[in-house]
Design a protein around this motif. Structure first.
Motif, PDB file in Angstrom:
ATOM      1  N   LEU A 261     -10.922   4.004  -4.893  1.00 19.75           N
ATOM      2  CA  LEU A 261     -10.115   2.802  -4.692  1.00 19.75           C
ATOM      3  C   LEU A 261      -9.141   3.022  -3.546  1.00 19.75           C
ATOM      4  O   LEU A 261      -8.603   4.125  -3.375  1.00 19.75           O
ATOM      5  CB  LEU A 261      -9.319   2.476  -5.962  1.00 19.75           C
ATOM      6  N   LEU A 262      -8.883   1.968  -2.792  1.00 16.33           N
ATOM      7  CA  LEU A 262      -7.909   2.024  -1.703  1.00 16.33           C
ATOM      8  C   LEU A 262      -6.639   1.296  -2.110  1.00 16.33           C
ATOM      9  O   LEU A 262      -6.690   0.177  -2.626  1.00 16.33           O
ATOM     10  CB  LEU A 262      -8.494   1.372  -0.444  1.00 16.33           C
ATOM     11  N   ASP A 263      -5.504   1.932  -1.878  1.00 15.07           N
ATOM     12  CA  ASP A 263      -4.214   1.275  -2.061  1.00 15.07           C
ATOM     13  C   ASP A 263      -4.009   0.344  -0.875  1.00 15.07           C
ATOM     14  O   ASP A 263      -3.750   0.796   0.244  1.00 15.07           O
ATOM     15  CB  ASP A 263      -3.116   2.337  -2.094  1.00 15.07           C
ATOM     16  N   VAL A 264      -4.161  -0.962  -1.095  1.00 10.44           N
ATOM     17  CA  VAL A 264      -4.109  -1.922   0.009  1.00 10.44           C
ATOM     18  C   VAL A 264      -2.778  -2.673  -0.029  1.00 10.44           C
ATOM     19  O   VAL A 264      -2.297  -3.062  -1.096  1.00 10.44           O
ATOM     20  CB  VAL A 264      -5.307  -2.897  -0.046  1.00 10.44           C
ATOM     21  N   VAL A 265      -2.173  -2.827   1.154  1.00  9.55           N
ATOM     22  CA  VAL A 265      -0.865  -3.477   1.256  1.00  9.55           C
ATOM     23  C   VAL A 265      -1.038  -4.780   2.026  1.00  9.55           C
ATOM     24  O   VAL A 265      -1.095  -4.791   3.252  1.00  9.55           O
ATOM     25  CB  VAL A 265       0.157  -2.572   1.968  1.00  9.55           C
ATOM     26  N   ASP A 334      -0.898  -3.580  -3.707  1.00 13.37           N
ATOM     27  CA  ASP A 334       0.513  -3.202  -3.821  1.00 13.37           C
ATOM     28  C   ASP A 334       1.414  -4.432  -3.769  1.00 13.37           C
ATOM     29  O   ASP A 334       1.103  -5.428  -3.107  1.00 13.37           O
ATOM     30  CB  ASP A 334       0.884  -2.257  -2.669  1.00 13.37           C
ATOM     31  N   GLY A 335       2.546  -4.354  -4.457  1.00 14.05           N
ATOM     32  CA  GLY A 335       3.616  -5.331  -4.318  1.00 14.05           C
ATOM     33  C   GLY A 335       3.276  -6.738  -4.745  1.00 14.05           C
ATOM     34  O   GLY A 335       3.801  -7.705  -4.172  1.00 14.05           O
ATOM     35  N   VAL A 336       2.425  -6.897  -5.757  1.00 14.84           N
ATOM     36  CA  VAL A 336       2.012  -8.244  -6.164  1.00 14.84           C
ATOM     37  C   VAL A 336       3.192  -9.046  -6.714  1.00 14.84           C
ATOM     38  O   VAL A 336       3.319 -10.244  -6.435  1.00 14.84           O
ATOM     39  CB  VAL A 336       0.854  -8.162  -7.187  1.00 14.84           C
ATOM     40  N   THR A 337       4.076  -8.403  -7.453  1.00 21.17           N
ATOM     41  CA  THR A 337       5.244  -9.125  -7.968  1.00 21.17           C
ATOM     42  C   THR A 337       6.063  -9.701  -6.825  1.00 21.17           C
ATOM     43  O   THR A 337       6.509 -10.855  -6.870  1.00 21.17           O
ATOM     44  CB  THR A 337       6.122  -8.203  -8.823  1.00 21.17           C
ATOM     45  N   GLU A 390       1.900  -5.297 -10.744  1.00 26.84           N
ATOM     46  CA  GLU A 390       2.648  -6.498 -11.110  1.00 26.84           C
ATOM     47  C   GLU A 390       3.439  -6.233 -12.368  1.00 26.84           C
ATOM     48  O   GLU A 390       2.900  -5.805 -13.369  1.00 26.84           O
ATOM     49  CB  GLU A 390       1.666  -7.658 -11.332  1.00 26.84           C
ATOM     50  N   VAL A 391       4.747  -6.485 -12.307  1.00 31.95           N
ATOM     51  CA  VAL A 391       5.627  -6.100 -13.404  1.00 31.95           C
ATOM     52  C   VAL A 391       6.112  -7.279 -14.239  1.00 31.95           C
ATOM     53  O   VAL A 391       6.588  -7.094 -15.358  1.00 31.95           O
ATOM     54  CB  VAL A 391       6.838  -5.306 -12.858  1.00 31.95           C
TER      55      VAL A 391
END
Length: 675
Positions: A261-265, A334-337, A390-391
């Motif tokens: 899996l790739l951590d995509v921003v 990343d950073g969906v929230t 997502e938090v």
């Protein structure tokens, strides 16, 4: 306003959504409108393969074709050492819709006009001012030793790495190893793609992980950003090696059946102007919002305008690029929230309930982009997996798009590591609230899959500590050798480290994640080289030498980690449905639950062991010990006989039809399998 085809299924899963059908349908209608726009631009397949056209591409006859979208520019020119940085010799030609093209014929000897390894940039003139920029579609960005400014290196080697191994199927149970190439060596240096492939991936395979989540691959100028301030979205970070080296890494993982899996921003971008996407065409807009919506005040970065068709082209093509060019099997977004709320989650306690998720703070543009991305990825690549960081608990984030969801497969169970760190920092062992622990581990949306983890990279960064370091701290420096006495702190630390990890893996989700090094209780913290530490790499590494030294107790935690993975691989409890917790006793500090045909029993009491402790079980039979954290091989005290069977008694207990009598030593985790 379109109604999702399977909305009724979503409403059956979550009755609270009945009052918000209108908003779900409205979002779905916007999603449909954007699909129509993409169809008008040539269709989804052509739209998402734009990386084959944009940027610079060597043609079969060795001519070079270039295409850029730069709407505000007055002039574009290709410059570099191939033309002695002449700003006038290779201009782009302006076309419709802000698009610019260039064509370079081959040299007299038939070779490309730009040699492999040439340094190139694009001179962008806007409002009479010219700046040297990097193409948004550049695939290889390097930095000269004499300057901190990055540039594009024309990557066209005579031979390219060819993948030799087929992509593995998506695992039913994801056991994810979260890795970072740069810090993966015990030496104080930036490690390479090939070293990670040859030295670390075999370790990951031996430990029983079936997936790797690779961080910090998309090029980022600032190393200490952990890869989350992306400057160049199509470029694999050159600090670890070449694009072919990354292909070698992915191929090595696939050769061992490991899904990668790739951590995509795609939530934001670096604000760098000279070597980033910011102000590409000389304006503050372009791919981003040009007003205050285009700036993230906390992260000091730029925010995409997902309503722009060229932004959608760029980002969707970017996802396809990483799958088709490098062979990645999925993405952790990343950073969906931050994406899905206008407030970016800043100062939000997310305690407002369902109206909060469907009110004015929810960002339709971002939510619809995620729907489009997941819709495209899952239709184009059926074996792909997407995970959301997502938090807030946005409902339906991990439900199919045709139900009205955002289409992710998993979300991170982000409350769990925060819980463990809070307990270890503020609560004595005698005061642990067992009911609260179990509640947090089980508190997730029904019908949506979660990735459980006890700690990730966030907990390892300087300013915090790993769980091992919270438990044992400075004693890890002097008493992790088997040649030294087992101190009470080390004994407690080893025991609780094993228990916390198994309880989280057993109860916290439908997939499991471990951050590189934590499998053996990596000491200390993670700190990248920076001015504040004199550019030191001392803490920007993973000390695998510790676990390789047989005289050190790190081996016990490493063996436990491998044993957890092995038992899960054998039984598949992660994908077998939720656990049934039959016992939570505050005074005894005991937890018991059944999942995947296994009986899990935990005794967190610091001093009390319990002989003939009654545990309820649903199925009758003989229960044999399958995993024992107190075993000698895991650094325990060997207080149980490993081959002893426990015959169930046909008397109901704790809402289960049968019961077993067990000896449960203090600070021990046990797993029994029925035969």
């Amino acid at each position: 306003m379109a109604r999702p085809p399977a909305l009724d299924n979503l409403l059956r899963l979550d009755g609270y959504l009945w009052d918000f059908q209108h908003e779900i349908c409205r979002r779905y209608g916007v999603f449909q409108e954007y699909l129509k726009k993409i169809e008008e631009c040539g269709g989804m397949d052509a739209f998402t393969s734009s990386y084959r056209e944009y940027g610079l591409h060597v043609q079969p006859d060795n001519s070079i074709h270039g295409l850029e979208w730069c709407p505000a520019a007055e002039k574009l020119a290709l410059v570099g050492d191939f033309n002695s940085w002449n700003w006038d010799s290779h201009p782009y030609e302006k076309g419709e819709f802000g698009k610019w093209t260039i064509n370079l014929t081959p040299k007299e000897d038939g070779s490309p006009a730009i040699p492999h390894g040439s340094i190139i940039k694009i001179a962008v003139t806007t409002n009479g001012s010219t700046k040297l920029k990097l193409s948004p579609w550049a695939t290889y960005i390097t930095r000269p030793k004499e300057t901190y400014v990055y540039h594009q290196e024309f990557y066209n080697p005579s031979e390219r790495y060819v993948m030799k191994h087929a992509k593995p199927a998506r695992p039913a149970s994801l056991r994810i190893y979260e890795g970072h190439v740069g810090i993966s060596s015990p030496e104080p240096k930036v490690n390479s793609y090939r070293a990670f492939a040859d030295d670390v991936i075999p370790r990951i395979h031996k430990q029983g992980y079936n997936a790797i989540q690779l961080m910090a691959i998309m090029e980022h100028v600032y190393y200490a950003s952990f890869g989350y301030q992306v400057t160049n979205f199509f470029a694999a970070s050159s600090r670890f090696g070449t694009p072919d080296d990354l292909k070698y890494l992915v191929d090595k993982a696939h050769s061992l059946g490991i899904y990668i899996l790739l951590d995509v921003v795609h939530s934001h971008a670096s604000k760098n102007v000279e070597d980033g996407l910011n102000e590409w065409d000389g304006t503050p807009g372009n791919y981003f919002h040009s007003n205050s919506r285009g700036f993230h005040s906390l992260w000091d970065s730029r925010l995409f305008d997902y309503t722009q068709i060229e932004t959608l082209r760029f980002l969707l093509s970017n996802l396809r690029w990483w799958v088709e060019e490098y062979g990645f099997d999925g993405f952790r977004f990343d950073g969906v929230t931050s994406m899905i709320y206008h407030s970016h989650g800043m100062n939000d306690d997310f305690g407002g309930g369902y109206p909060m998720y469907f009110g004015l703070n929810a960002d339709t543009d971002s939510l619809v982009y995620l729907m489009i991305a997941n819709h495209y990825l899952h239709n184009k690549f059926p074996q792909i997996t997407t995970i959301a960081e997502e938090v807030s608990g946005m409902p339906a984030l991990c439900r199919p798009v045709d139900e009205g969801g955002q289409g992710f497969d998993y979300r991170l169970a982000m409350a769990i590591p925060d819980m463990w760190i809070k307990i270890l920092k503020h609560t004595s062992d005698e005061d642990w609230k067992i009911n609260d622990v179990v509640f947090t581990l089980e508190n997730r949306r029904y019908g949506e899959m979660h990735v459980a983890y006890a700690e990730s990279h966030d907990q390892a960064l300087v300013g915090d500590k790993s769980i091992a370091f919270w438990l044992m701290d400075k004693e890890m420096y002097d008493f992790m050798s088997t040649m030294t006495p087992m101190t009470p702190i080390i004994d407690r630390g080893l025991a609780l480290h094993k228990m916390i990890r198994l309880l989280t893996m057993g109860l916290g989700g439908e997939a499991w994640l471990n951050f590189i090094g934590n499998e053996f209780g990596h000491p200390e913290w993670l700190d990248f080289p920076r001015i504040g530490n004199n550019e030191s790499y001392h803490y920007a590494r993973r000390q695998f030498n510790l676990v390789d030294d047989d005289i050190l107790r790190y081996k016990f935690l490493n063996r436990w980690d491998a044993a957890m993975n092995a038992l899960e691989a054998k039984t598949g409890w992660l994908h077998s449905g939720p656990a049934y917790v039959s016992w939570k006793h505050e005074g005894d500090k005991v937890v018991a639950f059944e999942r995947g045909g296994l009986l899990f029993v935990f005794n967190f009491h610091p001093t009390k062991s319990f002989p003939d402790y009654t545990i309820g079980v649903e199925e009758p039979g003989t229960y044999h010990l399958a995993l024992d954290s107190d075993a000698e091989q895991f650094g325990g005290h060997s207080r149980l006989a490993g081959d002893e069977g426990h015959q169930s008694i046909p008397e109901g207990y704790a809402n289960r039809r049968n019961r077993v009598m067990l000896y449960i030593p203090c600070r021990t985790a046990l797993v029994f399998q029925r035969k």
